[in-house]
Design a protein around this motif. Structure first.
Motif, PDB file in Angstrom:
ATOM      1  N   ALA A  46       0.834  -1.205   0.000  1.00 43.32           N
ATOM      2  CA  ALA A  46       0.000   0.000   0.000  1.00 43.32           C
ATOM      3  C   ALA A  46       0.869   1.255   0.000  1.00 43.32           C
ATOM      4  O   ALA A  46       0.536   2.257  -0.650  1.00 43.32           O
ATOM      5  CB  ALA A  46      -0.919  -0.007   1.222  1.00 43.32           C
ATOM      6  N   PHE A  47       1.965   1.217   0.717  1.00 41.26           N
ATOM      7  CA  PHE A  47       2.931   2.316   0.753  1.00 41.26           C
ATOM      8  C   PHE A  47       3.469   2.579  -0.652  1.00 41.26           C
ATOM      9  O   PHE A  47       3.495   3.727  -1.134  1.00 41.26           O
ATOM     10  CB  PHE A  47       4.040   1.913   1.730  1.00 41.26           C
ATOM     11  N   ALA A  48       3.883   1.523  -1.337  1.00 40.80           N
ATOM     12  CA  ALA A  48       4.425   1.663  -2.692  1.00 40.80           C
ATOM     13  C   ALA A  48       3.363   2.187  -3.661  1.00 40.80           C
ATOM     14  O   ALA A  48       3.648   3.016  -4.529  1.00 40.80           O
ATOM     15  CB  ALA A  48       4.973   0.321  -3.176  1.00 40.80           C
ATOM     16  N   ARG A  49       2.130   1.717  -3.517  1.00 37.32           N
ATOM     17  CA  ARG A  49       1.044   2.184  -4.382  1.00 37.32           C
ATOM     18  C   ARG A  49       0.744   3.654  -4.124  1.00 37.32           C
ATOM     19  O   ARG A  49       0.508   4.432  -5.057  1.00 37.32           O
ATOM     20  CB  ARG A  49      -0.201   1.326  -4.160  1.00 37.32           C
ATOM     21  N   ALA A  50       0.756   4.057  -2.856  1.00 30.87           N
ATOM     22  CA  ALA A  50       0.505   5.459  -2.521  1.00 30.87           C
ATOM     23  C   ALA A  50       1.575   6.363  -3.124  1.00 30.87           C
ATOM     24  O   ALA A  50       1.284   7.493  -3.537  1.00 30.87           O
ATOM     25  CB  ALA A  50       0.445   5.637  -1.011  1.00 30.87           C
ATOM     26  N   ALA A  51       2.822   5.882  -3.164  1.00 34.09           N
ATOM     27  CA  ALA A  51       3.890   6.686  -3.763  1.00 34.09           C
ATOM     28  C   ALA A  51       3.603   6.945  -5.235  1.00 34.09           C
ATOM     29  O   ALA A  51       3.859   8.041  -5.754  1.00 34.09           O
ATOM     30  CB  ALA A  51       5.232   5.972  -3.604  1.00 34.09           C
ATOM     31  N   LYS A  52       3.060   5.950  -5.933  1.00 32.94           N
ATOM     32  CA  LYS A  52       2.719   6.114  -7.345  1.00 32.94           C
ATOM     33  C   LYS A  52       1.500   7.021  -7.524  1.00 32.94           C
ATOM     34  O   LYS A  52       1.462   7.859  -8.423  1.00 32.94           O
ATOM     35  CB  LYS A  52       2.440   4.750  -7.981  1.00 32.94           C
ATOM     36  N   ASP A  53       0.496   6.810  -6.674  1.00 29.07           N
ATOM     37  CA  ASP A  53      -0.777   7.509  -6.857  1.00 29.07           C
ATOM     38  C   ASP A  53      -0.785   8.918  -6.271  1.00 29.07           C
ATOM     39  O   ASP A  53      -1.429   9.815  -6.813  1.00 29.07           O
ATOM     40  CB  ASP A  53      -1.909   6.697  -6.216  1.00 29.07           C
ATOM     41  N   GLN A  54      -0.083   9.118  -5.153  1.00 28.89           N
ATOM     42  CA  GLN A  54      -0.152  10.389  -4.443  1.00 28.89           C
ATOM     43  C   GLN A  54       1.159  11.176  -4.470  1.00 28.89           C
ATOM     44  O   GLN A  54       1.153  12.375  -4.209  1.00 28.89           O
ATOM     45  CB  GLN A  54      -0.545  10.142  -2.982  1.00 28.89           C
ATOM     46  N   GLY A  55       2.264  10.497  -4.753  1.00 34.10           N
ATOM     47  CA  GLY A  55       3.562  11.144  -4.739  1.00 34.10           C
ATOM     48  C   GLY A  55       4.464  10.508  -3.694  1.00 34.10           C
ATOM     49  O   GLY A  55       4.007  10.098  -2.628  1.00 34.10           O
ATOM     50  N   THR A  56       5.745  10.437  -4.009  1.00 31.02           N
ATOM     51  CA  THR A  56       6.687   9.733  -3.144  1.00 31.02           C
ATOM     52  C   THR A  56       6.732  10.294  -1.735  1.00 31.02           C
ATOM     53  O   THR A  56       6.547   9.571  -0.752  1.00 31.02           O
ATOM     54  CB  THR A  56       8.100   9.773  -3.758  1.00 31.02           C
ATOM     55  N   TRP A  57       6.974  11.606  -1.594  1.00 31.56           N
ATOM     56  CA  TRP A  57       7.152  12.164  -0.249  1.00 31.56           C
ATOM     57  C   TRP A  57       5.829  12.253   0.499  1.00 31.56           C
ATOM     58  O   TRP A  57       5.810  12.143   1.726  1.00 31.56           O
ATOM     59  CB  TRP A  57       7.844  13.509  -0.314  1.00 31.56           C
ATOM     60  N   THR A  58       4.739  12.415  -0.217  1.00 30.13           N
ATOM     61  CA  THR A  58       3.425  12.375   0.436  1.00 30.13           C
ATOM     62  C   THR A  58       3.211  11.014   1.078  1.00 30.13           C
ATOM     63  O   THR A  58       2.753  10.913   2.225  1.00 30.13           O
ATOM     64  CB  THR A  58       2.313  12.651  -0.583  1.00 30.13           C
ATOM     65  N   ALA A  59       3.550   9.951   0.356  1.00 31.93           N
ATOM     66  CA  ALA A  59       3.401   8.595   0.891  1.00 31.93           C
ATOM     67  C   ALA A  59       4.339   8.357   2.066  1.00 31.93           C
ATOM     68  O   ALA A  59       3.956   7.738   3.063  1.00 31.93           O
ATOM     69  CB  ALA A  59       3.656   7.573  -0.208  1.00 31.93           C
ATOM     70  N   PHE A  60       5.573   8.850   1.952  1.00 32.04           N
ATOM     71  CA  PHE A  60       6.518   8.670   3.048  1.00 32.04           C
ATOM     72  C   PHE A  60       5.993   9.321   4.326  1.00 32.04           C
ATOM     73  O   PHE A  60       6.094   8.747   5.414  1.00 32.04           O
ATOM     74  CB  PHE A  60       7.885   9.247   2.678  1.00 32.04           C
ATOM     75  N   ARG A  61       5.451  10.519   4.218  1.00 31.04           N
ATOM     76  CA  ARG A  61       4.904  11.182   5.395  1.00 31.04           C
ATOM     77  C   ARG A  61       3.700  10.418   5.946  1.00 31.04           C
ATOM     78  O   ARG A  61       3.518  10.290   7.155  1.00 31.04           O
ATOM     79  CB  ARG A  61       4.506  12.620   5.062  1.00 31.04           C
ATOM     80  N   GLN A  62       2.871   9.914   5.060  1.00 29.33           N
ATOM     81  CA  GLN A  62       1.641   9.243   5.467  1.00 29.33           C
ATOM     82  C   GLN A  62       1.911   7.951   6.217  1.00 29.33           C
ATOM     83  O   GLN A  62       1.216   7.624   7.185  1.00 29.33           O
ATOM     84  CB  GLN A  62       0.786   8.951   4.226  1.00 29.33           C
ATOM     85  N   PHE A  63       2.917   7.191   5.795  1.00 30.83           N
ATOM     86  CA  PHE A  63       3.162   5.868   6.368  1.00 30.83           C
ATOM     87  C   PHE A  63       4.224   5.871   7.463  1.00 30.83           C
ATOM     88  O   PHE A  63       4.523   4.816   8.021  1.00 30.83           O
ATOM     89  CB  PHE A  63       3.539   4.878   5.263  1.00 30.83           C
ATOM     90  N   ALA A  64       4.795   7.030   7.784  1.00 31.03           N
ATOM     91  CA  ALA A  64       5.803   7.127   8.841  1.00 31.03           C
ATOM     92  C   ALA A  64       5.175   7.601  10.136  1.00 31.03           C
ATOM     93  O   ALA A  64       4.190   8.347  10.139  1.00 31.03           O
ATOM     94  CB  ALA A  64       6.905   8.100   8.425  1.00 31.03           C
ATOM     95  N   THR A  65       5.739   7.169  11.259  1.00 28.26           N
ATOM     96  CA  THR A  65       5.320   7.703  12.551  1.00 28.26           C
ATOM     97  C   THR A  65       5.872   9.124  12.698  1.00 28.26           C
ATOM     98  O   THR A  65       6.726   9.553  11.921  1.00 28.26           O
ATOM     99  CB  THR A  65       5.851   6.839  13.698  1.00 28.26           C
ATOM    100  N   ARG A  66       5.434   9.809  13.698  1.00 28.87           N
ATOM    101  CA  ARG A  66       5.884  11.189  13.884  1.00 28.87           C
ATOM    102  C   ARG A  66       7.355  11.265  14.286  1.00 28.87           C
ATOM    103  O   ARG A  66       7.997  12.305  14.122  1.00 28.87           O
ATOM    104  CB  ARG A  66       5.022  11.900  14.925  1.00 28.87           C
TER     105      ARG A  66
END
Length: 239
Positions: A46-66
């Motif tokens: 899902a992380f990899a798909r989000a990077a394609k669909d939403q953008g790499t750094w957007t996905a990184f922020r979304q799937f990382a803890t604070r």
């Protein structure tokens, strides 16, 4: 690289092979301290798909803890480093080829090949932590050179550390997800999975993963990153 559909099939097969399951996430059902490598694989996909669909750094922020970290080349907070960072025009593409989980499922390592927009291929290594709602989010991410002559496996390998002798699953709820000042090194809540990262003065790195096997902790994974190249300004990074 495999298609995501094929990877999803591999993920389902992994669940059967691992024989591990956990309660559904995002519900009020108590979480049990049980390994669930298939959930880690599904989250990585899902992380990899989000990077394609939403953008790499957007996905990184979304799937990382604070408090997630990565070497940049010194350790830095990912959320702070990527704050307001624009997504690159072309996403990084990646897929897992191996997962190691602690016995209790509190932490897991995923790794696999990544393809960068420049055409460079690397190996990612990510440490995932189960959150209070049962979802997995990553706390540590690093990159290494991909092995020469890398051959894509047919299946995603899912491995689980041995459980402590005499462990009982009669636990109403798992421990709350802890936060840390640094995730460069750490261990699972039950101590059956641990990792260490040596960051050398030249900013080269060595990551080692240990897992409980046959009653003792054994090294099961190791990756070494060379010192980063000197940038165009000629100033060698120092860590």
């Amino acid at each position: 690289m495999k298609t995501l559909a094929a990877l999803a099939f591999s993920s389902a097969m992994t669940l059967l092979l691992a024989g591990c399951a956990a309660g559904p996430t995002g519900t009020n059902r108590p979480l049990r301290p049980i390994a669930n490598p298939s959930e880690v694989i599904a989250t990585e996909l899902a992380f990899a798909r989000a990077a394609k669909d939403q953008g790499t750094w957007t996905a990184f922020r979304q799937f990382a803890t604070r408090d997630a970290q990565w070497p940049g080349p010194q350790w830095e907070n990912v959320q702070a480093a990527l704050k307001d960072a624009p997504d690159p025009a072309k996403a990084i593409e990646w897929e897992p080829d191996q997962v190691w989980s602690s016995c209790d499922g509190s932490f897991a390592l995923s790794t696999g090949p990544a393809l960068h927009p420049t055409g460079k291929r690397t190996r990612f290594v990510t440490i995932w932590q189960r959150q209070d709602n049962g979802d997995y989010r990553w706390v540590l991410d690093q990159g290494f050179d991909l092995e020469a002559g890398y051959a894509e496996p047919e299946m995603i390998a899912a491995r689980v550390a041995d459980c402590p002798e005499g462990r009982s699953n009669r636990v109403a709820r798992v421990a709350k997800a802890r936060r840390a000042a640094t995730w460069a090194s750490g261990q699972s809540d039950d101590g059956t999975l641990s990792w260490t990262t040596e960051l050398r003065a030249d900013c080269g790195r060595t990551l080692v993963l240990n897992a409980m096997q046959d009653g003792a902790m054994h090294e099961v994974f190791r990756k070494v990153a060379k010192a980063p190249a000197v940038p165009a300004n000629g100033t060698r990074p120092s860590c």
